[in-house]
Design a protein around this motif. Structure first.
Motif, mmCIF file in Angstrom:
data_model
loop_
_atom_site.group_PDB
_atom_site.id
_atom_site.type_symbol
_atom_site.label_atom_id
_atom_site.label_comp_id
_atom_site.label_asym_id
_atom_site.label_seq_id
_atom_site.Cartn_x
_atom_site.Cartn_y
_atom_site.Cartn_z
ATOM 1 N N PHE A 30 16.802 -38.501 -33.622
ATOM 2 C CA PHE A 30 18.084 -37.431 -33.540
ATOM 3 C C PHE A 30 17.485 -35.829 -33.494
ATOM 4 O O PHE A 30 16.860 -35.574 -34.427
ATOM 5 N N SER A 31 17.745 -35.378 -32.348
ATOM 6 C CA SER A 31 17.387 -34.200 -32.098
ATOM 7 C C SER A 31 18.348 -32.970 -32.054
ATOM 8 O O SER A 31 19.371 -33.122 -31.350
ATOM 9 N N GLN A 32 18.490 -32.109 -33.367
ATOM 10 C CA GLN A 32 19.317 -31.120 -33.392
ATOM 11 C C GLN A 32 19.234 -30.137 -32.040
ATOM 12 O O GLN A 32 20.201 -29.452 -31.768
ATOM 13 N N GLN A 33 17.764 -29.984 -31.888
ATOM 14 C CA GLN A 33 17.745 -29.030 -30.645
ATOM 15 C C GLN A 33 18.245 -29.302 -29.432
ATOM 16 O O GLN A 33 18.805 -28.565 -28.762
ATOM 17 N N THR A 34 18.081 -30.719 -29.152
ATOM 18 C CA THR A 34 18.873 -31.154 -27.992
ATOM 19 C C THR A 34 20.514 -31.272 -28.064
ATOM 20 O O THR A 34 21.113 -30.779 -27.132
ATOM 21 N N ALA A 35 20.930 -31.378 -29.216
ATOM 22 C CA ALA A 35 22.382 -31.308 -29.540
ATOM 23 C C ALA A 35 22.757 -29.981 -29.112
ATOM 24 O O ALA A 35 23.755 -29.895 -28.617
ATOM 25 N N ARG A 36 22.132 -28.934 -29.687
ATOM 26 C CA ARG A 36 22.428 -27.570 -29.372
ATOM 27 C C ARG A 36 22.287 -27.233 -27.799
ATOM 28 O O ARG A 36 23.305 -26.459 -27.329
ATOM 29 N N MET A 58 17.792 -43.995 -38.534
ATOM 30 C CA MET A 58 17.885 -42.538 -37.619
ATOM 31 C C MET A 58 16.727 -41.603 -38.335
ATOM 32 O O MET A 58 16.485 -41.645 -39.588
ATOM 33 N N VAL A 59 15.929 -40.904 -37.169
ATOM 34 C CA VAL A 59 14.900 -40.063 -37.650
ATOM 35 C C VAL A 59 15.176 -38.838 -37.126
ATOM 36 O O VAL A 59 15.339 -38.626 -35.876
ATOM 37 N N HIS A 60 15.074 -37.886 -37.968
ATOM 38 C CA HIS A 60 15.252 -36.480 -37.685
ATOM 39 C C HIS A 60 13.918 -35.906 -36.904
ATOM 40 O O HIS A 60 12.981 -36.072 -37.205
ATOM 41 N N GLN A 83 5.943 -31.333 -32.056
ATOM 42 C CA GLN A 83 6.671 -32.748 -32.158
ATOM 43 C C GLN A 83 6.265 -33.616 -31.209
ATOM 44 O O GLN A 83 6.077 -34.822 -31.452
ATOM 45 N N CYS A 84 6.229 -33.165 -29.680
ATOM 46 C CA CYS A 84 5.443 -34.035 -28.765
ATOM 47 C C CYS A 84 3.942 -34.578 -29.168
ATOM 48 O O CYS A 84 3.972 -35.662 -28.616
ATOM 49 N N GLU A 85 3.437 -33.654 -29.866
ATOM 50 C CA GLU A 85 2.069 -34.049 -30.021
ATOM 51 C C GLU A 85 2.062 -35.279 -31.117
ATOM 52 O O GLU A 85 1.490 -36.219 -31.179
ATOM 53 N N HIS A 86 2.817 -35.136 -32.396
ATOM 54 C CA HIS A 86 3.188 -36.068 -33.115
ATOM 55 C C HIS A 86 3.433 -37.509 -32.199
ATOM 56 O O HIS A 86 2.971 -38.598 -32.596
ATOM 57 N N LEU A 87 4.427 -37.426 -31.454
ATOM 58 C CA LEU A 87 4.740 -38.721 -30.568
ATOM 59 C C LEU A 87 3.705 -39.177 -29.856
ATOM 60 O O LEU A 87 3.426 -40.299 -29.594
#
Length: 82
Positions: free
Chosen positions: A11-17, A45-47, A74-78
């Motif tokens: 779940f991405s709050q950045q994407t939601a905004r 759900m994973v924030h 965050q992309c590097e973590h993925l």
């Protein structure tokens, strides 16, 4: 008790905004969640702030339903997860 979910849905709050600014809703996220729910697949759900190895290594699959706004960290973590 231990969480049995092996599927994590990000779940991405950045994407939601971003979507709210454009006047759209999170139809992809709602659709994926509904499909997982109807298939009775345990899902957590994973924030977006919890994408570290310690938080996501327990999942066999991560679902990123049309997530379009993540930081470089965050992309590097993925990438490491994959």
């Amino acid at each position: 008790t231990e969480n049995l979910a092996r599927v994590g849905m990000v779940f991405s709050q950045q994407t939601a905004r971003f979507r709210l600014a454009g006047g759209t809703e999170d139809e992809a996220g709602n659709g994926y969640y509904q499909a997982l729910l109807e298939a009775r697949i345990p899902t957590e759900m994973v924030h977006e702030d919890f994408l570290t190895a310690a938080d996501i290594d327990c999942f066999a699959v991560l679902v990123l339903p049309d997530v379009v706004a993540l930081s470089d960290v965050q992309c590097e973590h993925l990438r490491r997860y994959v």
